[in-house]
Design a protein around this motif. Structure first.
Motif, short mmCIF file in Angstrom:
data_model
loop_
_atom_site.label_atom_id
_atom_site.label_comp_id
_atom_site.label_asym_id
_atom_site.label_seq_id
_atom_site.Cartn_x
_atom_site.Cartn_y
_atom_site.Cartn_z
N VAL A 16 -12.48 4.59 -0.10
CA VAL A 16 -11.90 3.33 -0.57
C VAL A 16 -10.73 2.97 0.33
O VAL A 16 -9.72 3.68 0.38
N ALA A 17 -10.88 1.85 1.05
CA ALA A 17 -9.81 1.39 1.94
C ALA A 17 -8.96 0.31 1.29
O ALA A 17 -7.75 0.30 1.43
N HIS A 18 -9.61 -0.60 0.56
CA HIS A 18 -8.91 -1.69 -0.10
C HIS A 18 -9.48 -1.85 -1.50
O HIS A 18 -10.68 -1.73 -1.72
N ARG A 19 -8.59 -2.13 -2.45
CA ARG A 19 -8.99 -2.32 -3.83
C ARG A 19 -9.44 -3.76 -4.07
O ARG A 19 -8.77 -4.71 -3.66
N ALA A 20 -10.58 -3.91 -4.74
CA ALA A 20 -11.06 -5.22 -5.19
C ALA A 20 -11.54 -5.04 -6.62
O ALA A 20 -12.33 -4.15 -6.91
N GLU A 23 -15.17 -4.59 -7.47
CA GLU A 23 -15.79 -3.37 -6.94
C GLU A 23 -15.35 -2.12 -7.68
O GLU A 23 -15.85 -1.03 -7.41
N ASP A 24 -14.39 -2.25 -8.59
CA ASP A 24 -13.88 -1.08 -9.32
C ASP A 24 -14.68 -0.79 -10.59
O ASP A 24 -14.38 0.18 -11.30
N ARG A 40 -3.70 2.16 -12.45
CA ARG A 40 -5.11 1.80 -12.67
C ARG A 40 -5.64 2.42 -13.96
O ARG A 40 -6.43 1.81 -14.69
#
Length: 229
Positions: free
Chosen positions: A47-51, A54-55, A116
């Motif tokens: 996981v490079a970037h949180r969206a 996509e979580d 989160r």
């Protein structure tokens, strides 16, 4: 081992370390624990970037056929990478029992260790209450994280400071402009004037303890917990 296996072997793409991962289970509103089907042959990604979109992954309960969004399976590697575990797609056809009336069982919390986790705990509780289509709110609140469901605006504050009068009023004003109800979850509680204003405005207030269990702070929250959505 097929896609429905309880655990899969995972290789970190960053450091090539091997892990064995087993998906966490969460309670469906019918009371049966469900877990995403892991795909042994899918590609593990870091996981490079949180969206937000996509979580979450859609998981179908085999007992009642209900499809619900749950946190996407992830694993923290010792090298620091967060690994997203591939899952098999949901079944194509719903169970013929999908229309059966849902019965609320005892809420099963998720321990809170990160911000989160706090959002996940609030979302699970809202689903347990009967709210559907929980998503990231269109407008970002001044503090914390905004969620939305059908007819409801939610603020989750995972910080270590109590929610203030301004926080409560901003949530209420935003909900008023969208013609929805609202509810506030906080890890650190609420200031006395925030609680007093929430009582007047009819806003349910909940404190999230570290087990992930929402604790009602006012009578509006007690009513919501008792009656559900």
């Amino acid at each position: 081992m097929g896609a429905m296996s309880e655990s899969v072997s995972v290789c970190c793409p960053a450091c090539r370390r091997e892990h064995v991962y087993e998906a966490s289970s969460y309670p469906c509103v019918c009371g049966v624990p469900v877990a995403p089907a892991l795909d042994e042959h899918g590609a593990v990604t870091a996981v490079a970037h949180r969206a937000w979109d996509e979580d979450w992954v859609v998981v179908r309960c085999e007992a009642c056929g209900r499809r619900t969004q749950w946190p996407y399976p992830e694993l923290g590697c010792g090298c620091g990478a967060v690994l997203r575990i591939p899952v098999a797609g949901p079944s194509a056809a719903p169970s013929p029992r999908a229309a059966a009336p849902a019965r609320r069982r005892v809420f099963q919390p998720v321990a809170i260790r990160t911000a989160r986790d706090a959002v996940t705990a609030a979302a699970l509780y809202l689903r347990w209450l009967g709210y559907r289509d929980i998503r990231r709110a269109d407008q970002r609140p001044p503090s914390g994280i905004g969620l939305a469901a059908r007819g409801l605006l939610v603020q989750v504050d995972p910080t270590v400071r109590p929610a203030t009068l301004r926080d409560v009023e901003c949530l209420w004003l935003t909900a008023m402009t969208e013609s929805t109800s609202c509810v506030y979850f906080s890890l650190a509680g609420f200031s006395p004037d925030a609680r007093a204003r929430a009582d007047v405005l009819g806003i349910p207030l909940f404190v999230l303890d570290l087990t992930g269990t929402p604790q009602a702070v006012n009578s509006h929250a007690d009513d919501l917990d008792a009656d559900g959505a």
